[in-house]
Motif scaffolding. Structure first.
Motif, short mmCIF file in Angstrom:
data_model
loop_
_atom_site.label_atom_id
_atom_site.label_comp_id
_atom_site.label_asym_id
_atom_site.label_seq_id
_atom_site.Cartn_x
_atom_site.Cartn_y
_atom_site.Cartn_z
N ILE A 114 0.86 -1.18 0.00
CA ILE A 114 0.00 0.00 0.00
C ILE A 114 0.89 1.24 0.00
O ILE A 114 1.73 1.39 0.89
CB ILE A 114 -0.91 0.06 1.24
CG1 ILE A 114 -1.58 -1.29 1.53
CG2 ILE A 114 -1.97 1.14 1.07
CD1 ILE A 114 -2.29 -1.34 2.88
N VAL A 115 0.74 2.07 -0.99
CA VAL A 115 1.41 3.38 -0.98
C VAL A 115 0.57 4.28 -0.08
O VAL A 115 -0.64 4.40 -0.25
CB VAL A 115 1.51 3.96 -2.40
CG1 VAL A 115 2.14 5.35 -2.36
CG2 VAL A 115 2.32 3.03 -3.29
N ILE A 116 1.22 4.88 0.92
CA ILE A 116 0.46 5.61 1.94
C ILE A 116 0.93 7.05 2.09
O ILE A 116 2.07 7.40 1.80
CB ILE A 116 0.55 4.91 3.31
CG1 ILE A 116 2.02 4.79 3.79
CG2 ILE A 116 -0.12 3.54 3.26
CD1 ILE A 116 2.17 4.30 5.22
N ALA A 138 4.48 1.88 1.77
CA ALA A 138 5.52 2.75 1.22
C ALA A 138 5.04 4.19 1.29
O ALA A 138 4.01 4.54 0.70
CB ALA A 138 5.84 2.37 -0.23
N ILE A 139 5.77 5.02 2.04
CA ILE A 139 5.38 6.42 2.25
C ILE A 139 5.67 7.23 1.00
O ILE A 139 6.79 7.26 0.50
CB ILE A 139 6.12 7.02 3.44
CG1 ILE A 139 5.81 6.22 4.71
CG2 ILE A 139 5.74 8.49 3.64
CD1 ILE A 139 6.68 6.62 5.90
N HIS A 140 4.64 7.90 0.52
CA HIS A 140 4.73 8.74 -0.68
C HIS A 140 5.02 10.18 -0.24
O HIS A 140 4.25 10.78 0.51
CB HIS A 140 3.40 8.66 -1.43
CG HIS A 140 3.38 9.38 -2.74
ND1 HIS A 140 3.44 10.75 -2.85
CD2 HIS A 140 3.28 8.91 -4.01
CE1 HIS A 140 3.39 11.09 -4.12
NE2 HIS A 140 3.29 10.00 -4.86
N VAL A 166 8.13 -1.42 6.24
CA VAL A 166 7.72 -0.02 6.20
C VAL A 166 8.80 0.73 5.44
O VAL A 166 9.94 0.81 5.90
CB VAL A 166 7.55 0.56 7.62
CG1 VAL A 166 7.13 2.03 7.54
CG2 VAL A 166 6.54 -0.24 8.42
N GLY A 167 8.47 1.26 4.28
CA GLY A 167 9.49 1.88 3.45
C GLY A 167 8.99 3.11 2.72
O GLY A 167 8.06 3.78 3.17
N LEU A 168 9.61 3.39 1.60
CA LEU A 168 9.34 4.61 0.84
C LEU A 168 8.79 4.30 -0.54
O LEU A 168 9.16 3.31 -1.17
CB LEU A 168 10.61 5.43 0.66
CG LEU A 168 11.41 5.85 1.89
CD1 LEU A 168 12.59 6.71 1.46
CD2 LEU A 168 10.54 6.56 2.89
N CYS A 169 7.90 5.17 -1.00
CA CYS A 169 7.55 5.27 -2.42
C CYS A 169 8.03 6.64 -2.84
O CYS A 169 7.40 7.66 -2.55
CB CYS A 169 6.04 5.14 -2.64
SG CYS A 169 5.55 5.48 -4.35
N ALA A 189 17.96 5.90 0.34
CA ALA A 189 16.88 5.04 0.83
C ALA A 189 17.31 3.58 0.91
O ALA A 189 16.91 2.86 1.83
CB ALA A 189 15.66 5.18 -0.07
N GLY A 190 18.12 3.14 -0.04
CA GLY A 190 18.60 1.76 -0.01
C GLY A 190 17.47 0.75 0.01
O GLY A 190 16.52 0.83 -0.77
N ALA A 191 17.55 -0.20 0.94
CA ALA A 191 16.56 -1.27 1.02
C ALA A 191 15.19 -0.77 1.45
O ALA A 191 14.20 -1.50 1.32
CB ALA A 191 17.04 -2.35 1.99
N ARG A 192 15.10 0.46 1.96
CA ARG A 192 13.80 1.01 2.34
C ARG A 192 12.99 1.49 1.14
O ARG A 192 11.82 1.82 1.26
CB ARG A 192 14.00 2.19 3.30
CG ARG A 192 14.48 1.80 4.68
CD ARG A 192 13.38 1.19 5.53
NE ARG A 192 13.85 0.86 6.86
CZ ARG A 192 13.09 0.41 7.85
NH1 ARG A 192 11.80 0.24 7.65
NH2 ARG A 192 13.61 0.13 9.03
N LEU A 193 13.61 1.52 -0.03
CA LEU A 193 12.89 1.92 -1.23
C LEU A 193 12.07 0.73 -1.72
O LEU A 193 12.61 -0.26 -2.21
CB LEU A 193 13.87 2.38 -2.32
CG LEU A 193 13.24 2.84 -3.64
CD1 LEU A 193 12.25 3.97 -3.43
CD2 LEU A 193 14.33 3.25 -4.63
#
Length: 267
Positions: A114-116, A138-140, A166-169, A189-193
């Motif tokens: 879910i992009v959030i 993934a935080i937008h 819990v990562g990034l968009c 971002a690395g692995a959080r992307l």
């Protein structure tokens, strides 16, 4: 050379096509909210793209019944599309009932991500449901006007101690508008992307950043794709087409042609 002359040589297996270094997808947000999901699916097929991120508020409301969700999933499967995720879904209220319902919806749909658009306060609650449902979020980032997470780095600071799901968009357009290099942001971002919204914007003399077709703007798409390849980025680069117009397909084809050309050159 005759058959006898080559009999002792090892058979040459047919070379398998090399996977693209970056996987391209599309956000259903690129299409108008007036389009039905079936129409969106047909348009995505016309683009020759399989991965899709569905915008619930546009094309499959969170109020959909279980039967409607199941039918939507069947439509995607029958069309040969791959559900990359949903969103952007805004979770800015401390309402656990609403947050759980969003995860239940995505579980029923079979969405892996879910992009959030959350807040720092709602993220710990969201993380709890990430662990329960095993669905990534993934935080937008939404650029200068976003009071919560304008840049990828602002979100990265908050999620560092959290579950790796819990990562990034990274939205590359909003990232540029915020004065941040998307290539550097991806590297940091690395692995959080976990996901990307891909587009292009062009810096104008008046300081504005209008949306343009990918390849016509200021974002260094080749450098970005090389960085993603270097990182072994496992997610998708989902085109989020923001140019106005009723018929989106011609411009979207231009953007995909450019990105495919970049990837072909990399290969």
């Amino acid at each position: 050379m005759g058959t006898a002359a080559v009999a002792g040589l090892p058979a040459l297996a047919a070379a398998a096509p090399k996977p693209a270094p970056v996987k391209l997808g599309v956000c259903s947000y690129s299409f108008t909210a007036a389009m039905k999901l079936a129409e969106v699916i047909h348009a995505v097929q016309a683009l020759g793209i399989r991965p899709i991120n569905i915008k619930p508020e546009f094309h499959l409301p969170y109020t959909s019944s279980a039967a409607e969700i199941a039918e939507a999933r069947k439509m995607l499967d029958d069309a040969g599309l791959l559900l990359a995720g949903t969103g952007t879904t805004y979770l800015t209220k401390m309402d656990e009932g609403e947050i759980r319902q969003r995860f239940e919806f995505n579980k029923a749909l079979g969405s892996p991500l879910i992009v959030i658009g959350p807040t720092a306060e709602t993220l710990p609650v969201i993380e709890k449901y990430v662990k329960e449902y095993d669905i990534k979020v993934a935080i937008h980032n939404h650029g200068p006007s976003d009071k919560h997470f304008p840049t990828p780095q602002s979100a990265l600071k908050v999620i560092q101690p959290m579950d790796p799901r819990v990562g990034l968009c990274i939205d590359v357009g909003h990232t540029m508008r915020a004065g941040v290099d998307p290539v550097a942001a991806a590297q940091e971002a690395g692995a959080r992307l976990l996901d990307m919204h891909t587009k292009d914007v062009r810096r104008e003399s008046n300081g504005s950043w209008p949306a343009v077709n990918v390849g016509d703007g200021s974002i260094a798409i080749p450098a970005l794709f090389r960085q993603l390849e270097k990182m072994g980025y496992p997610g998708y680069c989902n085109l989020e087409h923001e140019l106005r117009g009723e018929d989106k397909l011609p411009d979207m084809r231009i953007s995909f042609a450019y990105m495919r050309g970049v990837l072909a050159a990399m290969g």
